[in-house]
Scaffold this active site. Structure first.
Site, mmCIF file in Angstrom:
data_model
loop_
_atom_site.group_PDB
_atom_site.id
_atom_site.type_symbol
_atom_site.label_atom_id
_atom_site.label_comp_id
_atom_site.label_asym_id
_atom_site.label_seq_id
_atom_site.Cartn_x
_atom_site.Cartn_y
_atom_site.Cartn_z
ATOM 1 C CD1 TRP B 115 22.830 -39.330 60.322
ATOM 2 C CD2 TRP B 115 23.561 -37.380 61.124
ATOM 3 N NE1 TRP B 115 23.938 -38.958 59.592
ATOM 4 C CE2 TRP B 115 24.399 -37.770 60.054
ATOM 5 C CE3 TRP B 115 23.844 -36.189 61.785
ATOM 6 C CZ2 TRP B 115 25.492 -37.002 59.641
ATOM 7 C CZ3 TRP B 115 24.921 -35.429 61.377
ATOM 8 C CH2 TRP B 115 25.739 -35.832 60.317
ATOM 9 C CG ASP B 206 17.018 -35.291 60.743
ATOM 10 O OD1 ASP B 206 16.824 -34.977 59.548
ATOM 11 O OD2 ASP B 206 18.152 -35.549 61.195
ATOM 12 C CE LYS B 231 22.097 -36.463 53.622
ATOM 13 N NZ LYS B 231 23.450 -36.959 53.845
#
Lengths: 415, 415
Positions: B115, B206, B231
């Protein structure tokens, strides 16, 4: 069990069919017998991919989308698309005509209300090309400053070869919509649009607030149609795009030729290449949208809803005209330009508007207050509003007119 | 009633508490006694505005967000923010240091997994400044090509005065996370970061896949923290931002100085000025997120979840180690770099991985397949996974090891 549901005439987010919501409560806990809720399951699971593909088919069939166009799903609403259409279509234009200067590259905007004006302002902010106002409907308004009409075909001043032409099919704030009758002067002027050398039209339509309420004329000639879901289709958080394949361009190649870089989340080609699954989509809004589309299909698709929506709008406009004759209501939109989705009018007299709204709320009808920028009353008649809901409102309007008339009569006699 | 729910160890969208989902089914039909469902009500209604404000408080209190930072809600997920942080923070840097050339303006990226690498690629695509890799963890991996570790503090090579420094706190694909123990060499190197003249840190994190699973160290020193909700927090379709006030910059003023124009939907200041209501937000995901946060608060907030999540991860890592001793499992991440949220390992032997997955599914445990780019097993242990869910998986892992051991023993004897 909580208090019973009211009729929601709000402009969006707006009413959804109760049967759909009841079905959705099952999917929240267990989506299509997977044992996992729709808000929890992987967007790459075969069950969700199949569901998304079915939504695509339901839209394609009901709206008659030709195979030249992709149907895509994204986030960010109309506001996200105000930017995305500019970035993607200027990238396309750069690839087609790399030699043009920023001044020779032109974006044509048709201004018929608040939303097309916002889109126009965003085009100006982003730059990269000149913005031309092909039409400003305010010039043809009763008061010279409001958006209250769609001007006749002869009034449009298109550029000879614009990078794109932008319009908003239905203006929720102002209650203005292009006519569904192609012979009317207030219909969209398809025949007058400048075509590209290839014969294609670089036409962009914001259909957010009328999407799936009736067929889209000349759909196959559009470069891009976009629509936020939260009017006729589903919950906020989902944006549907219909993009002609020649508009799925390599934005990085265009950037090498000098076009502005396009944030990946706004690139149409990235979205299309990944079948709308480049990153996690807004699955719960997508799910409910799917249920709405299934129900639409069962009821008879757009043919059914076009007839229903026309009838609903006619009933409300008739009630406004009756109120006008008695000096109680005042329609805000010129003849032939009135929206089927958002019907706007004023209630005349001191405190009368507030009395109208309070009375409606007491009778179980909410969401009727006009947009804060223009005031008045706004009746939003999206697909989930039934004819019986409409009749209830129309009945209330008629009573309001009678009572206001009786009061005026009474007052006159007591003087 | 549909089939019963399974345990969902998926990497996101991921499990949500059943009690929350049950409560949400009420809100779908009637949100907070308004008579209108949460997917239908206006985002400007006083009831929704109050609900959103309460979500902000719940995050602020539990995560201890100082008053120097705004908490904002948007759409588009992490992918949207890969672009937004670049555009907003380069605009800020342009306003602070208009004299710098594109080559003197530098974005520092810390690469610890897939990511952060994607975010780094997006920064390169958007341009406007040079991209510096301050750290590439692959250089320190066992095989030289995988992301399997967080390197020690001495290995970072920051620019002297970067426009921003970017990291991803937890890497879902690779199972790598910065250590929660600040004395560990695999913790985030806060003390080594280059500060601006003002003393501020231009730090972007992030936190999508660890947000609200444990406290965020040095939260108040961050310029921007962002997190997709799907999540620990709620359904896909909502992105939470924590932005220090000096990063809410006038992007149009920066554009006049030569910064790239920022699409309105990605401008942090536009979002903050409108209290996250510039346009219709993703209300249904926001609603469920609110219910999750209320439940978190009731259970004891981050203190409770930090302890729970640590314990869950320790149990799974212990089970992997037991399997390693028997030659059945193989952990994929180096010591001290293992994620609490996504625990990754291989099952050794021909067809063994597939047997592991099938057996788990038969026992009612889904979502354990590793990301398609790296394979293997991935156990995602987000907040909604209970200790008893974890125990069930650990029990299954132990049985699998015993049976594999017995089979190996049997095979050995039959030769």
């Amino acid at each position: 069990m909580p208090a019973s549901r009211v009729i929601n005439f709000g402009p969006g987010p707006s009413a959804l069919p109760q049967s759909v919501l009841e079905k959705a409560t099952q999917g929240l806990l267990n989506f299509n017998e997977t044992g996992i809720g729709i808000a929890e399951i992987s967007h790459r699971s075969k069950e969700f991919v199949a569901f998304l593909s079915n939504i695509e088919s339901l839209i394609r069939t009901q709206l008659d989308v030709p195979s030249t166009h992709s149907i895509l799903f994204t986030q960010g609403g109309g506001t996200g698309q105000f930017s995305a259409v500019v970035l993607n279509l200027l990238a396309r234009h750069r690839l087609l005509y790399p030699e043009l200067t920023a001044d020779e590259r032109v974006m044509d905007y048709i201004l018929t209300g608040s939303w097309s004006e916002k889109a126009f302002q965003e085009a100006g902010r982003l730059g990269g090309a000149r913005v031309n106002v092909a039409l400003d409907a305010r010039k043809y308004s009763k008061d010279g400053v409001s958006f209250d009409n769609v001007p006749p075909h002869g009034e449009y001043a298109f550029s000879p070869a614009p990078a794109f032409i932008y319009y908003c099919e239905n203006e929720t704030v102002d209650g203005v919509q292009f006519s569904a009758d192609p012979s009317a002067q207030t219909s969209f002027p398809f025949a007058r649009l400048p075509r590209e050398r290839s014969g294609l039209l670089p036409l962009v339509g914001d259909h957010s607030s009328s999407f799936m309420s009736r067929p889209i004329p000349h759909l196959g000639e559009h470069a891009v149609i976009f629509a936020g879901a939260q009017k006729n289709l589903g919950p906020a958080g989902l944006t549907v795009l219909i993009v002609r394949h020649d508009c799925l361009v390599d934005v990085d190649a265009a950037a090498k030729l000098g076009a502005a870089p396009v944030p990946l989340s706004l690139s149409y080609k990235t979205l299309a290449d990944s079948k709308s699954l480049y990153n996690t989509p807004s699955m719960l809004p997508i799910y409910i949208t799917g249920l709405v589309l299934e129900r639409m299909q069962e009821l008879g698709g757009l043919t059914y809803f076009e007839a229903l929506n026309k009838k609903k709008a006619e009933k409300v406009y008739a009630a406004i005209r009756s109120g006008e004759e008695r000096g109680v209501f005042q329609g805000k939109v010129q003849d032939g330009s009135g929206s089927w989705m958002n019907v706007v009018f004023n209630v005349l007299g001191d405190g009368a508007e507030s009395r109208f709204l309070t009375g409606a709320e007491e009778a179980g009808m909410k969401g009727l207050k006009g947009h804060r920028s223009v005031g008045g009353i706004r009746v939003s008649l999206y697909n989930a509003i039934t004819e019986s809901d409409t009749d209830k409102l129309v009945g209330y309007m008629k009573n309001f007119v009678s009572e206001a008339g009786a009061q005026a009569f009474g007052v006159k006699f007591s003087c």
